[in-house]
Design a protein around this motif. Structure first.
Motif, PDB file in Angstrom:
ATOM      1  N   SER A  58      -7.317  -3.211  11.630  1.00 45.20           N
ATOM      2  CA  SER A  58      -7.915  -2.092  10.911  1.00 45.20           C
ATOM      3  C   SER A  58      -7.235  -0.775  11.235  1.00 45.20           C
ATOM      4  O   SER A  58      -7.292   0.172  10.464  1.00 45.20           O
ATOM      5  CB  SER A  58      -9.409  -1.989  11.258  1.00 45.20           C
ATOM      6  N   ARG A  59      -6.563  -0.690  12.393  1.00 43.15           N
ATOM      7  CA  ARG A  59      -5.915   0.552  12.794  1.00 43.15           C
ATOM      8  C   ARG A  59      -4.404   0.492  12.608  1.00 43.15           C
ATOM      9  O   ARG A  59      -3.717   1.465  12.859  1.00 43.15           O
ATOM     10  CB  ARG A  59      -6.219   0.847  14.255  1.00 43.15           C
ATOM     11  N   MET A  60      -3.889  -0.656  12.206  1.00 47.08           N
ATOM     12  CA  MET A  60      -2.444  -0.782  12.167  1.00 47.08           C
ATOM     13  C   MET A  60      -1.873  -1.041  10.781  1.00 47.08           C
ATOM     14  O   MET A  60      -0.970  -0.349  10.345  1.00 47.08           O
ATOM     15  CB  MET A  60      -2.005  -1.932  13.075  1.00 47.08           C
ATOM     16  N   LEU A  61      -2.354  -2.050  10.134  1.00 50.25           N
ATOM     17  CA  LEU A  61      -1.657  -2.553   8.966  1.00 50.25           C
ATOM     18  C   LEU A  61      -2.460  -2.301   7.714  1.00 50.25           C
ATOM     19  O   LEU A  61      -3.562  -2.800   7.560  1.00 50.25           O
ATOM     20  CB  LEU A  61      -1.402  -4.056   9.128  1.00 50.25           C
ATOM     21  N   LEU A  62      -1.931  -1.512   6.795  1.00 48.53           N
ATOM     22  CA  LEU A  62      -2.559  -1.311   5.507  1.00 48.53           C
ATOM     23  C   LEU A  62      -2.274  -2.520   4.627  1.00 48.53           C
ATOM     24  O   LEU A  62      -1.327  -3.265   4.861  1.00 48.53           O
ATOM     25  CB  LEU A  62      -2.015  -0.038   4.853  1.00 48.53           C
ATOM     26  N   PRO A  63      -3.090  -2.756   3.600  1.00 46.30           N
ATOM     27  CA  PRO A  63      -2.844  -3.917   2.735  1.00 46.30           C
ATOM     28  C   PRO A  63      -1.432  -3.872   2.166  1.00 46.30           C
ATOM     29  O   PRO A  63      -0.956  -2.812   1.736  1.00 46.30           O
ATOM     30  CB  PRO A  63      -3.890  -3.750   1.631  1.00 46.30           C
ATOM     31  N   PRO A  64      -0.701  -4.994   2.182  1.00 42.32           N
ATOM     32  CA  PRO A  64       0.652  -5.006   1.632  1.00 42.32           C
ATOM     33  C   PRO A  64       0.640  -4.646   0.155  1.00 42.32           C
ATOM     34  O   PRO A  64      -0.265  -5.031  -0.576  1.00 42.32           O
ATOM     35  CB  PRO A  64       1.119  -6.443   1.867  1.00 42.32           C
ATOM     36  N   GLN A  65       1.648  -3.910  -0.288  1.00 42.30           N
ATOM     37  CA  GLN A  65       1.702  -3.448  -1.662  1.00 42.30           C
ATOM     38  C   GLN A  65       2.983  -3.935  -2.329  1.00 42.30           C
ATOM     39  O   GLN A  65       4.029  -4.030  -1.704  1.00 42.30           O
ATOM     40  CB  GLN A  65       1.652  -1.914  -1.710  1.00 42.30           C
ATOM     41  N   ARG A  66       2.896  -4.225  -3.604  1.00 40.60           N
ATOM     42  CA  ARG A  66       4.081  -4.589  -4.366  1.00 40.60           C
ATOM     43  C   ARG A  66       4.926  -3.345  -4.596  1.00 40.60           C
ATOM     44  O   ARG A  66       4.423  -2.246  -4.727  1.00 40.60           O
ATOM     45  CB  ARG A  66       3.670  -5.198  -5.716  1.00 40.60           C
ATOM     46  N   MET A  67       6.210  -3.498  -4.650  1.00 41.90           N
ATOM     47  CA  MET A  67       7.075  -2.361  -4.927  1.00 41.90           C
ATOM     48  C   MET A  67       8.253  -2.831  -5.760  1.00 41.90           C
ATOM     49  O   MET A  67       8.483  -4.029  -5.914  1.00 41.90           O
ATOM     50  CB  MET A  67       7.552  -1.693  -3.644  1.00 41.90           C
ATOM     51  N   SER A  68       8.999  -1.894  -6.304  1.00 42.53           N
ATOM     52  CA  SER A  68      10.118  -2.254  -7.148  1.00 42.53           C
ATOM     53  C   SER A  68      11.187  -2.971  -6.343  1.00 42.53           C
ATOM     54  O   SER A  68      11.282  -2.842  -5.130  1.00 42.53           O
ATOM     55  CB  SER A  68      10.708  -0.992  -7.775  1.00 42.53           C
ATOM     56  N   ALA A  69      12.015  -3.739  -7.070  1.00 42.55           N
ATOM     57  CA  ALA A  69      13.040  -4.522  -6.402  1.00 42.55           C
ATOM     58  C   ALA A  69      14.024  -3.613  -5.679  1.00 42.55           C
ATOM     59  O   ALA A  69      14.366  -2.537  -6.136  1.00 42.55           O
ATOM     60  CB  ALA A  69      13.781  -5.384  -7.416  1.00 42.55           C
ATOM     61  N   ALA A  70      14.463  -4.058  -4.501  1.00 42.12           N
ATOM     62  CA  ALA A  70      15.451  -3.328  -3.714  1.00 42.12           C
ATOM     63  C   ALA A  70      16.201  -4.354  -2.880  1.00 42.12           C
ATOM     64  O   ALA A  70      15.704  -5.466  -2.673  1.00 42.12           O
ATOM     65  CB  ALA A  70      14.766  -2.292  -2.821  1.00 42.12           C
ATOM     66  N   PRO A  71      17.385  -4.022  -2.407  1.00 39.63           N
ATOM     67  CA  PRO A  71      18.130  -4.990  -1.601  1.00 39.63           C
ATOM     68  C   PRO A  71      17.328  -5.411  -0.381  1.00 39.63           C
ATOM     69  O   PRO A  71      16.868  -4.550   0.380  1.00 39.63           O
ATOM     70  CB  PRO A  71      19.393  -4.214  -1.203  1.00 39.63           C
ATOM     71  N   PRO A  72      17.123  -6.699  -0.157  1.00 35.28           N
ATOM     72  CA  PRO A  72      16.345  -7.139   1.004  1.00 35.28           C
ATOM     73  C   PRO A  72      17.100  -6.876   2.299  1.00 35.28           C
ATOM     74  O   PRO A  72      18.332  -6.875   2.333  1.00 35.28           O
ATOM     75  CB  PRO A  72      16.167  -8.636   0.759  1.00 35.28           C
ATOM     76  N   LEU A  73      16.346  -6.635   3.358  1.00 35.64           N
ATOM     77  CA  LEU A  73      16.944  -6.434   4.671  1.00 35.64           C
ATOM     78  C   LEU A  73      17.284  -7.784   5.289  1.00 35.64           C
ATOM     79  O   LEU A  73      16.602  -8.781   5.068  1.00 35.64           O
ATOM     80  CB  LEU A  73      15.980  -5.687   5.580  1.00 35.64           C
ATOM     81  N   SER A  74      18.329  -7.817   6.111  1.00 34.89           N
ATOM     82  CA  SER A  74      18.658  -9.029   6.844  1.00 34.89           C
ATOM     83  C   SER A  74      17.613  -9.252   7.928  1.00 34.89           C
ATOM     84  O   SER A  74      16.929  -8.306   8.350  1.00 34.89           O
ATOM     85  CB  SER A  74      20.041  -8.897   7.480  1.00 34.89           C
ATOM     86  N   PRO A  75      17.460 -10.493   8.410  1.00 42.48           N
ATOM     87  CA  PRO A  75      16.487 -10.734   9.498  1.00 42.48           C
ATOM     88  C   PRO A  75      16.708  -9.830  10.700  1.00 42.48           C
ATOM     89  O   PRO A  75      15.756  -9.302  11.271  1.00 42.48           O
ATOM     90  CB  PRO A  75      16.718 -12.207   9.838  1.00 42.48           C
ATOM     91  N   SER A  76      17.972  -9.618  11.093  1.00 39.80           N
ATOM     92  CA  SER A  76      18.247  -8.749  12.237  1.00 39.80           C
ATOM     93  C   SER A  76      17.814  -7.321  11.957  1.00 39.80           C
ATOM     94  O   SER A  76      17.252  -6.651  12.833  1.00 39.80           O
ATOM     95  CB  SER A  76      19.741  -8.777  12.568  1.00 39.80           C
ATOM     96  N   SER A  77      18.035  -6.848  10.730  1.00 37.16           N
ATOM     97  CA  SER A  77      17.651  -5.484  10.375  1.00 37.16           C
ATOM     98  C   SER A  77      16.143  -5.318  10.371  1.00 37.16           C
ATOM     99  O   SER A  77      15.620  -4.277  10.774  1.00 37.16           O
ATOM    100  CB  SER A  77      18.230  -5.114   9.004  1.00 37.16           C
TER     101      SER A  77
END
Length: 387
Positions: free
Chosen positions: A41-60
């Motif tokens: 309740s103090r950390m994570l807001l509900p995940p939201q959809r967003m426009s397509a963008a280059p995905p980050l690598s696992p390391s990033s």
């Protein structure tokens, strides 16, 4: 199905105005998002959809979580940059170690011009007006190897003037496996290595065992509470059979310790990143409610910290050398910082001189390091852990 999510995590401290985390990436519908974190309740807001963008690598993605956790702690405690080491690995790749401390590093104004000297004096007055953090050393280590392997860790060593456990949290990639670990290292020996399979402890038969039992009760009331244990149990269930032993002996690692290797998947990356952020917020909760210890307990914490610091350096040196060759020894030393992490008043210095003698505190750390290197005090009770 594959979704593109935005995570926004807010720092728990009201004076920390920046976002704790803003990172996006592609994840399959993974169970990591369903894990209770500390506290959701103090950390994570509900995940939201967003426009397509280059995905980050696992390391990033892992690096973003590490950076966000560091920023939250640095901002909340008012820490100052201390050192920054960049290294090109002999085996190929890059590494960076950054550290922060509770006071701005001393600068020599003799070589500065008038304006720069005034700016430095002004910043020192501003820094002195703020409460000094009870933290001896915060360090982040980021290694990205040309093979694709990586490691991102965060370490917080508290001053002996408070009883908050030290924090170590790390995540990385090794081939087709994801590595994750976290430890909340207690400030006193509490006999956690004697814990029985059913979760209980042997009946005390000596004064030392009675004292350890009393220490465990105190730690459970302050830090290792039922809520914290419930969160930890959820993380253990999430890694399943991938769990391994602690990085340092169980007597020093504490009850909330996790060291795991998991298959490299979107779900496991989510679990590791959630562990990083949740561990940082849990530790901040403890720090912000901590009270200063009296002189006797400060000296006991200092003596215990000396052992833990040496054992930690030994374990991390062995592990980083195994992963990154001879460069690992330099990285471990830079990440560990100075061996004497005490922050003591004049009275405490006087007590230290009578309890430890001239230079004895550093000699103790050196002796513990030698014992660990020789295997007399193994890093995890058997053989050095791979992570």
């Amino acid at each position: 199905r594959c979704f593109f999510w935005t995570f926004i995590v807010m720092a728990p401290h009201q004076t920390c105005m920046r976002n704790f985390l803003f990172v996006s990436g592609t994840f399959t519908a993974c169970t990591a998002l369903q894990l209770p974190i500390w506290p959701r309740s103090r950390m994570l807001l509900p995940p939201q959809r967003m426009s397509a963008a280059p995905p980050l690598s696992p390391s990033s993605v892992i690096a973003k979580y590490q950076e966000a956790a560091r920023s939250a702690i640095v901002d909340a405690l008012g820490l100052f940059p201390c050192t920054s080491h960049s290294l090109t690995l002999n085996s190929g790749g890059e590494a960076i170690v950054q550290s922060f401390v509770s006071e701005p590093p001393k600068q020599d104004s003799g070589s500065l011009g008038l304006e720069e000297s005034r700016k430095m004096a002004s910043s020192e007055r501003s820094a002195s007006a703020k409460p000094k953090a009870e933290l001896a050393w915060l360090s982040t280590l980021s290694v990205i190897h040309r093979s694709g392997a990586c490691e991102h860790s965060l370490t917080c060593w508290c001053n002996p003037t408070i009883g908050v456990p030290h924090l170590y949290v790390a995540a990385g990639i090794d081939g087709d496996e994801l590595l994750m670990a976290f430890e909340f290292r207690p400030r006193a020996e509490a006999g956690y290595e004697t814990r029985l399979p059913d979760g209980t402890y042997p009946e005390p038969t000596s004064r030392e065992m009675f004292m350890q039992g009393s220490t465990r009760k105190e730690l459970e009331s302050l830090y290792f509470t039922p809520d914290a244990v419930a969160w930890y149990s959820t993380m253990v269930d999430a890694v399943g059979t991938g769990e391994r032993g602690p990085l340092i002996p169980k007597a020093f690692a504490g009850p909330l310790t996790l060291n795991a290797r998991l298959p490299l998947t979107d779900a496991s990356i989510g679990v590791a990143c959630e562990a990083v952020q949740a561990a940082a917020v849990l530790w901040l909760d403890w720090y912000q409610s901590a009270e200063r210890l009296d002189q006797r307990r400060t000296m006991l914490a200092f003596a215990h910290d000396t052992k833990v610091r040496a054992l930690s350096l030994s374990a991390i040196t062995v592990r980083l050398k195994a992963r990154f060759g001879d460069d690992g020894e330099f990285l471990a030393a830079a990440d560990a910082g100075p061996m004497d992490i005490a922050d003591r008043s004049t009275a405490q210095n006087a007590a230290a001189s009578s309890n430890f003698g001239e230079g004895e505190k550093d000699a103790t750390a050196t002796d513990m390091q030698i014992l660990a290197d020789r295997g007399t005090i193994p890093a995890d009770g058997n053989a050095p852990s791979s992570f």
